[in-house]
Design an enzyme around this catalytic site. Sequence first.
Site, PDB file in Angstrom:
ATOM      1  N   LEU A  24      17.670  55.182  34.027  1.00  0.00           N
ATOM      2  CA  LEU A  24      16.834  55.367  35.211  1.00  0.00           C
ATOM      3  C   LEU A  24      16.169  56.738  35.117  1.00  0.00           C
ATOM      4  O   LEU A  24      16.854  57.758  34.993  1.00  0.00           O
ATOM      5  CB  LEU A  24      17.667  55.285  36.489  1.00  0.00           C
ATOM      6  CG  LEU A  24      16.891  55.515  37.796  1.00  0.00           C
ATOM      7  CD1 LEU A  24      15.957  54.351  38.072  1.00  0.00           C
ATOM      8  CD2 LEU A  24      17.836  55.713  38.972  1.00  0.00           C
ATOM      9  N   GLY A  33       8.161  62.551  32.378  1.00  0.00           N
ATOM     10  CA  GLY A  33       8.769  61.284  32.778  1.00  0.00           C
ATOM     11  C   GLY A  33       8.109  60.103  32.100  1.00  0.00           C
ATOM     12  O   GLY A  33       8.793  59.205  31.582  1.00  0.00           O
ATOM     13  N   SER A 158      14.162  74.046  33.950  1.00  0.00           N
ATOM     14  CA  SER A 158      13.058  74.896  33.502  1.00  0.00           C
ATOM     15  C   SER A 158      13.626  76.222  33.027  1.00  0.00           C
ATOM     16  O   SER A 158      14.716  76.625  33.447  1.00  0.00           O
ATOM     17  CB  SER A 158      12.090  75.138  34.670  1.00  0.00           C
ATOM     18  OG  SER A 158      11.158  76.164  34.357  1.00  0.00           O
ATOM     19  N   TYR A 171       9.503  78.206  43.378  1.00  0.00           N
ATOM     20  CA  TYR A 171       9.798  77.242  42.303  1.00  0.00           C
ATOM     21  C   TYR A 171      11.014  77.693  41.501  1.00  0.00           C
ATOM     22  O   TYR A 171      11.923  76.899  41.221  1.00  0.00           O
ATOM     23  CB  TYR A 171       8.586  77.093  41.376  1.00  0.00           C
ATOM     24  CG  TYR A 171       8.817  76.121  40.235  1.00  0.00           C
ATOM     25  CD1 TYR A 171       8.810  74.751  40.474  1.00  0.00           C
ATOM     26  CD2 TYR A 171       9.049  76.575  38.942  1.00  0.00           C
ATOM     27  CE1 TYR A 171       9.031  73.848  39.443  1.00  0.00           C
ATOM     28  CE2 TYR A 171       9.266  75.685  37.911  1.00  0.00           C
ATOM     29  CZ  TYR A 171       9.257  74.322  38.161  1.00  0.00           C
ATOM     30  OH  TYR A 171       9.483  73.437  37.129  1.00  0.00           O
TER      31      TYR A 171
END
Length: 329
Positions: A24, A33, A158, A171
């Site tokens: 998934l 993705g 990240s 972020y």
Amino acid sequence: CQLQSQVLKEISVLARIMARRNVLITGCSSGIGLALAVKMAKDEQKRFKVYATMRNLAKKEPLEEAAGHRLGKTLEIKQLDVCDEQSIKTCVNSIPDRRIDVLVSNAGMGLIGPIECQTIDEMKTVMDTNFFGLVRLLKEILPDMKRRKSGHIVIISSVMGIQGILFNDVYAASKFAVEGFCESLAIQALKFKLQLSLIEPGPVVTEFERKVFEDGMKMDLSAADEETAEMFTNIYLKNYKQIFQSLGQSAEDVAEIILAENPPFRHQTNTLYTPMTTLKYADPNGDLPIDIFYKMVFQHDKIFSASLNFIKLLRWRSRKSFDLGKPSQ
């Protein structure tokens, strides 16, 4: 003998299908993705059945085109919004036996700029997507994995989960939260024989980054003082594109790394960026990386810019130079 041979073939095919791992992946409308979903769906050994999900199914066409004849066979597209618990539950319930062998938490959003120019609601949305989105997924999927004592959780983090960068305050905060959460969870995961991997890309040239850049260009800076606004526009945004052209990876590069056997807990995908994150580990006090980044940006900006141009030239010569959003021809 022919009948026996046919039966054996059918058993072999069935065994391969049963051995497939259900994967998934969130955030598959573009970027990492999409690249990962297609890569796994087209696996020559047919090891995976991919459930590629996205918040808005109206954006599924690029994935459908990239999947080609694998669509409906080794790849299915489903709706899933990581900010909606019911959406997650509905998606997981639609998978046979709710069995997810590999979860790739990839959905996320970016935010750049002076914090004076960002609303609290915008900041909450980033945290809700990047951090609580992962938490919601695991609350639904982790219990099944623990019960089976089998599963692999892959989180697209990240390098900014390790080291904050100028004008990426919120972020970076969301990715720091992800890193701390997963570092804690990894200890428990071992007890249940689960794998947990943090993938830490540096700059990746995708539609995600293009949108972040475009939003930054359109930002209303009236709430910031003149010096901060000038710093964001003429230093940060000016260097943003150059950094991606020099240091940027493609989404396909990151997808290759995720497919590696026995990945470590943390994996930085971009070796060109690694020296910058290494600074943090070189000085426990934390002064070294902050001092070096400050000098690079404000005192030695011409040397920094020349270095990026040199790297860009080397990569262009090896056909690996990128524009923001598309590989250069």
